[in-house]
Design a protein around this motif. Sequence first.
Motif, PDB file in Angstrom:
ATOM      1  N   GLY A 118       8.037  -1.371  13.658  1.00  0.00           N
ATOM      2  CA  GLY A 118       8.826  -0.707  12.618  1.00  0.00           C
ATOM      3  C   GLY A 118       9.089  -1.571  11.405  1.00  0.00           C
ATOM      4  O   GLY A 118       9.514  -1.073  10.362  1.00  0.00           O
ATOM      5  N   LYS A 119       8.860  -2.853  11.539  1.00  0.00           N
ATOM      6  CA  LYS A 119       9.086  -3.726  10.390  1.00  0.00           C
ATOM      7  C   LYS A 119       7.790  -4.116   9.691  1.00  0.00           C
ATOM      8  O   LYS A 119       7.779  -4.978   8.820  1.00  0.00           O
ATOM      9  CB  LYS A 119       9.856  -4.977  10.823  1.00  0.00           C
ATOM     10  CG  LYS A 119      11.293  -4.654  11.182  1.00  0.00           C
ATOM     11  CD  LYS A 119      12.184  -5.868  11.181  1.00  0.00           C
ATOM     12  CE  LYS A 119      13.638  -5.409  11.297  1.00  0.00           C
ATOM     13  NZ  LYS A 119      14.565  -6.529  11.372  1.00  0.00           N
ATOM     14  N   VAL A 120       6.721  -3.510  10.109  1.00  0.00           N
ATOM     15  CA  VAL A 120       5.442  -3.770   9.438  1.00  0.00           C
ATOM     16  C   VAL A 120       4.960  -2.462   8.827  1.00  0.00           C
ATOM     17  O   VAL A 120       4.840  -1.451   9.515  1.00  0.00           O
ATOM     18  CB  VAL A 120       4.379  -4.279  10.432  1.00  0.00           C
ATOM     19  CG1 VAL A 120       3.054  -4.514   9.704  1.00  0.00           C
ATOM     20  CG2 VAL A 120       4.853  -5.557  11.111  1.00  0.00           C
ATOM     21  N   ARG A 121       4.720  -2.500   7.554  1.00  0.00           N
ATOM     22  CA  ARG A 121       4.203  -1.317   6.866  1.00  0.00           C
ATOM     23  C   ARG A 121       2.854  -1.679   6.261  1.00  0.00           C
ATOM     24  O   ARG A 121       2.719  -2.728   5.637  1.00  0.00           O
ATOM     25  CB  ARG A 121       5.174  -0.920   5.765  1.00  0.00           C
ATOM     26  CG  ARG A 121       4.714   0.240   4.916  1.00  0.00           C
ATOM     27  CD  ARG A 121       5.709   0.481   3.797  1.00  0.00           C
ATOM     28  NE  ARG A 121       5.365   1.668   3.033  1.00  0.00           N
ATOM     29  CZ  ARG A 121       5.999   2.054   1.927  1.00  0.00           C
ATOM     30  NH1 ARG A 121       7.028   1.347   1.489  1.00  0.00           N
ATOM     31  NH2 ARG A 121       5.614   3.125   1.277  1.00  0.00           N
ATOM     32  N   VAL A 122       1.889  -0.836   6.476  1.00  0.00           N
ATOM     33  CA  VAL A 122       0.579  -1.079   5.887  1.00  0.00           C
ATOM     34  C   VAL A 122       0.277   0.053   4.909  1.00  0.00           C
ATOM     35  O   VAL A 122       0.407   1.233   5.251  1.00  0.00           O
ATOM     36  CB  VAL A 122      -0.527  -1.190   6.958  1.00  0.00           C
ATOM     37  CG1 VAL A 122      -1.906  -1.346   6.313  1.00  0.00           C
ATOM     38  CG2 VAL A 122      -0.241  -2.384   7.876  1.00  0.00           C
ATOM     39  N   VAL A 123      -0.067  -0.346   3.700  1.00  0.00           N
ATOM     40  CA  VAL A 123      -0.346   0.623   2.634  1.00  0.00           C
ATOM     41  C   VAL A 123      -1.758   0.388   2.126  1.00  0.00           C
ATOM     42  O   VAL A 123      -2.146  -0.746   1.853  1.00  0.00           O
ATOM     43  CB  VAL A 123       0.638   0.444   1.459  1.00  0.00           C
ATOM     44  CG1 VAL A 123       0.351   1.478   0.378  1.00  0.00           C
ATOM     45  CG2 VAL A 123       2.072   0.519   1.928  1.00  0.00           C
ATOM     46  N   LYS A 124      -2.492   1.450   2.033  1.00  0.00           N
ATOM     47  CA  LYS A 124      -3.865   1.358   1.573  1.00  0.00           C
ATOM     48  C   LYS A 124      -3.956   1.918   0.163  1.00  0.00           C
ATOM     49  O   LYS A 124      -3.691   3.096  -0.039  1.00  0.00           O
ATOM     50  CB  LYS A 124      -4.747   2.186   2.513  1.00  0.00           C
ATOM     51  CG  LYS A 124      -6.190   2.266   2.146  1.00  0.00           C
ATOM     52  CD  LYS A 124      -6.825   3.577   2.608  1.00  0.00           C
ATOM     53  CE  LYS A 124      -6.311   4.770   1.857  1.00  0.00           C
ATOM     54  NZ  LYS A 124      -6.672   4.847   0.450  1.00  0.00           N
ATOM     55  N   PRO A 125      -4.322   1.103  -0.818  1.00  0.00           N
ATOM     56  CA  PRO A 125      -4.585   1.682  -2.138  1.00  0.00           C
ATOM     57  C   PRO A 125      -5.946   2.375  -2.105  1.00  0.00           C
ATOM     58  O   PRO A 125      -6.497   2.599  -1.029  1.00  0.00           O
ATOM     59  CB  PRO A 125      -4.605   0.459  -3.063  1.00  0.00           C
ATOM     60  CG  PRO A 125      -4.937  -0.701  -2.190  1.00  0.00           C
ATOM     61  CD  PRO A 125      -4.530  -0.341  -0.787  1.00  0.00           C
ATOM     62  N   TYR A 126      -6.513   2.722  -3.252  1.00  0.00           N
ATOM     63  CA  TYR A 126      -7.877   3.232  -3.233  1.00  0.00           C
ATOM     64  C   TYR A 126      -8.796   2.169  -2.659  1.00  0.00           C
ATOM     65  O   TYR A 126      -8.610   0.980  -2.907  1.00  0.00           O
ATOM     66  CB  TYR A 126      -8.344   3.603  -4.640  1.00  0.00           C
ATOM     67  CG  TYR A 126      -7.842   4.949  -5.085  1.00  0.00           C
ATOM     68  CD1 TYR A 126      -8.166   6.086  -4.356  1.00  0.00           C
ATOM     69  CD2 TYR A 126      -7.053   5.085  -6.220  1.00  0.00           C
ATOM     70  CE1 TYR A 126      -7.704   7.338  -4.743  1.00  0.00           C
ATOM     71  CE2 TYR A 126      -6.594   6.337  -6.624  1.00  0.00           C
ATOM     72  CZ  TYR A 126      -6.925   7.451  -5.878  1.00  0.00           C
ATOM     73  OH  TYR A 126      -6.476   8.686  -6.258  1.00  0.00           O
ATOM     74  N   VAL A 127      -9.757   2.603  -1.872  1.00  0.00           N
ATOM     75  CA  VAL A 127     -10.663   1.668  -1.212  1.00  0.00           C
ATOM     76  C   VAL A 127     -12.099   1.958  -1.667  1.00  0.00           C
ATOM     77  O   VAL A 127     -12.529   3.106  -1.695  1.00  0.00           O
ATOM     78  CB  VAL A 127     -10.552   1.791   0.322  1.00  0.00           C
ATOM     79  CG1 VAL A 127     -11.669   1.022   1.016  1.00  0.00           C
ATOM     80  CG2 VAL A 127      -9.201   1.262   0.778  1.00  0.00           C
TER      81      VAL A 127
END
Lengths: 298, 156, 785
Positions: C228-237
Amino acid sequence: MLLPKFEFHEPETLKEAAAILSGIGEPTSILAGGTDLLVNMKKGKASPRHLVSLGRVRELKKTARDGESLRIGACVTVAELREEREIKDDFDGLFRGAGLLGSPLIRNLATVGGNIVTARPAADLPPPLIAYGATIELVKDNGERILSLEDFIKGPGETSIEPGEILSGIILREPPLYSGGGYVKLGMRKALEISLVNVATFFALDGPSGPIQKARVVLGSVGPTPIRSLRAEEILTGERPDEALFEKAGEAAANDAKPIDDFRASAEYRSEMVKLLTRKALKQAYEEAKLREWRRWK
Amino acid sequence: MKTMINLTVNGTKHEAAVEPNRTLVDFLRYDLELTGTKKGCDMGECGSCTVILNGKPVNSCLVLAVQANGSEIMTIEGLKTAEGLHPLQKAFVEKGAIQCGFCSPGMILAANNLLQKTPTPTEEEIRTALSGNLCRCTGYQKIIEAVMSVDKQDIP
Amino acid sequence: MTTYSTVNSRAPRLDAPDKATGSAVYIDDIRLPGMLFGAMLHSPLAHAKILNIDTRGAKRLSGVKSVVTYEDTGLIKYGVSPARYDELLFCDGKVRYVGDEVAAVAAVDLETAVEALSLINVEYEELPAVLTMEEALAEGAPLVHDEYQRNIGAEVHHEFGDVESALAQCDLVRTDTFRSKRQDAAFIEPQGCIADYDGRGYLTLRSSTQTPHYVQRTIAMVLGLPIGKVRVVKPYVGGGFGPKAAANAMEMAACLMSMKTGKPVKMGFTREEVFLHSRARHQFVHTLTTGVKKDGTIVALKNECYLEGGAYTSFGIATIYYAGSLLGGPYRLQNMKYDGYRVYTNKPACGAQRGHGGVIARAAWEQQLDRIAEEIGMDPVELRLKNMMEAGDVSCNELKMNSLGMRECIEAVRDGSGWKEKKGRLPKGKGIGMACGFFVSGAGFPIYRSDTYHATVSIHVSEDGGTVHVYTASAEIGQGSDTAFAMIAAETIGIPLDSVMISSGDTEFGIDLGAYSSRQTLMTGHATKEAAVDVRNQILAVMARELKVDISELDIKDGLIVFKHGGVDFSRLRARYIREHRGWQGIARGNDPLTFQEAARIAYLARGTIIGRGKYKPAELGGSHKGAAVGTSPAYGCSAQVVEVSVDMETGRITVEKMTDAHDCGFAINRTSVEGQMQGSLSMGLGEALYEEVKFDEKGRILNPNLGEYKIPTSLDMPNVNPIIVESHEPYGPFGAKEVGEGAIMPTIPAILNAVYDATGIRFQELPLTPERVFMALRAKKQKP
């Protein structure tokens, strides 16, 4: 990727450039198109302390006719070379070579001089230039010299350029009436290719249908430098041009080639391709000779 | 030591102090924040960093920012017109010529340069003009279709 | 036939305008305040003991903020498949390939970070290395991992039916060995990431990944943080094709250094590092024995496969299973035996790439089937038509075909290519070949054992009713998934596409296993559809109550509320809406039909923010044998291709001139995108067939880690494709949709091989078909009496 640090010099005349070069005591590279040098610097294969850019030296960017000769400034780009009327009309082998170098984007940066001084065994311009008997001008602070391109390239990345010297121009003599040149390159893809083998040819005929008065066959990517195949030239000289002769010349050229095995191709394959490409490039030369004659007649 | 350079990018004059070892692509991306110019290989082999330098498409990873002193540069950010997308951009959108989009800015600039010189190119001419711009997603076909679909009358 | 407003159209992609103008943001375009720049120290040796790491020099350099080695990470092993966690973030005792990660630095700028790397002193004791499968399997060979004897990291043995006795009853049995080379995915955007650990103890990682969810889990596990304390965000790839589908050491190093410094840390691969660390296609060596009856019935297949895996397992457990299981279709085959061995070597690790595990198996088999067809005097098209499966069939390894348009695909390419006129009638040097393909439409199980949903989606309706916003953690990596989901939402709710916003690629938006195994359109598509139905039901329920009509009387179509039998007075609702929007232009008035916008606003006023929820998990899938989890899928895509080539008989250079491709994608959510996947797949297949090979020197260093010498097709090498979309209406797919993104590559290599045979009379058993390989074979053939 990062470029190492260097001091940048940007002379505006050839004289100034030569003076700067002679004044620097540290490792220096001349920057022209940058398509080879900057890549090597990024890879860590070159780390000059100084770069002397020739980009602002106008006199190096001109192509001019001088009587029977065509003088190509060393900093004319490969794309510009292809736009020159004389190149299109009279130097078909060179025109083809310039069209097969790298990609359109690279051709807009890379210079004719750069393709010579980097002395890459697979380079596209030196073989046709040598086939046309090009000479080059080298300028330095206290003088200049002219020598044949053939004698200039010594090995992979090695030339007889001396410290302080700048390659300023390439001189091509206008080819005689009944003559033509060719260039054939073999790569895997149709663009962005390094030659597995390339062959440039040139011959002059005694009259409209021969015999061959003078011939040059230059093999690329099958030795440390472009190689003149004297055996092929000997076979051609004095004979009437035809398929059978070209085939014989191809066989002879393969005997002069000194290919090596590397990860791109085997020596054996390269040797076979020298035969074939020589034949094809001679055929091209003959076609051009006929075409030029027709054009003149018209 | 930093050197002062003056150049025009997309019609705007810029004056900046740059290190000599700054490449044009890094200068555009990181100093001017024109991040539409992409960097895929940094070796002049993929074409995603294509910009128009004094009227010609080049790999901006193989040009030093100091070499561009006094130049006119167009990046993808300069192509959009006052009316919105440039016709070529519109064609890329409508024909499905864009997938991951990473090659698109360079591809569009190279194609636009071709159309300026050759308003009605053949398929072969388009393929040759784009042969320094690699695309791994599309197989090129919809890109070629997009370029062919542009009406030369629409090009500003 | 159902008519649709949005799906099945050629709607332009939602992300295309931003990508066309350069305003789409990719990882390297992002800059955060106070950001540090990281760089990684790699092993220069293929196999060596680490005797000592001295980081003092690097730490002393001005501008350096963090230097980390295994001492800072602990020794938590990770990987992709929990069955084979064999990697450490940083090497402790030894390095296993040139490029293995030894240390990382974060500094105020990249120049300083790179300089600091040169100040880290590592003492190595070089060990003998194994660089090929032959070396690795040899008696007494050095071991890459001590616990795996003979360097076999994984093996699989399956038998369905009774292969030996089936072969004994065959009229023709052929055995052929086929060898491919290691390949790179060569996406144009190198991986990059920015880790940002904030003062509250939350870690946000922006990364060019295909699988935010798996990256989140791996990072949490390795760095000891609550998920819950790790967030992964993907921009355009900028493309993925497989290798961006797992957490990499760079991401973890950036996170670790951000945690240590409290500052954002940015890292990125150079193109060379992409070659070192992107786990792309393995080298496969398949020995296939196929037995058939005189009439062409395929009876049995024995498949032995060796995979060169490199130094770590990565996706390899899945790869080794796929290399066997995917030959279970698309032909009716009752007896199949598979023995697979994945071999460790001292080279960069291999993993997943488009058509995971199945591409080379398919190439080998489809070429062998072509040989068999010739030997029994049958047209290759007929052989395939005779054996293909149909909807309702179950393969011997328990893959169930709920839909399968194999016949339509084969007939479409046969008729669309002029096969009958051309086959056997082209001049020397020209050839035509065909092959079929088959692939999963999403892995039936997550990569870690779990009952998790594979996708959850929520759709928020804006309070003013104008737009709906789809939130999904799925990964748009260029394939067009965002547009597909927006289209599904628009169609399902009954509103125009431009009323749908979509945000994706963020672990805060739900669970989604990501872009791999061709799963998103089917799985995330299902969850999107379910969420959209929920939105629609909630809004219509309020409408029914407010208007005192039965909900079955109501529908939403093209952004308007439809009353099936008319005659409903909604003027009270309209008055209410207008009262809330005094002075507004462009809202419905008078006798205009009731709009979705008005209805959604009224629903909000009644119930608060309208949020629709959807989820997806495959139903119970068949297969009880060990490894059944790899290959089983809720649906299967299939395809057929015909390729025409010309071979320069003098140089050996092959030009692919024409390609005709038919793919059964179930139902095309977006027709343009489906074609784009087909054309792109074929282009990758063409490159792999003709040019692509990652090459190594005798020290285990890559010789061609760049796009100049690792050759993918240029615009001049790839011909136009005639793409034919086949729609078999998959009962378990949203609107009937299933995969296209990977299956389409399957027939390309064998179709080229078969066409080259037609042109030259030579069967090639090794890839790629370089001019030299072809020339040497032509010469050898000529010299044979």
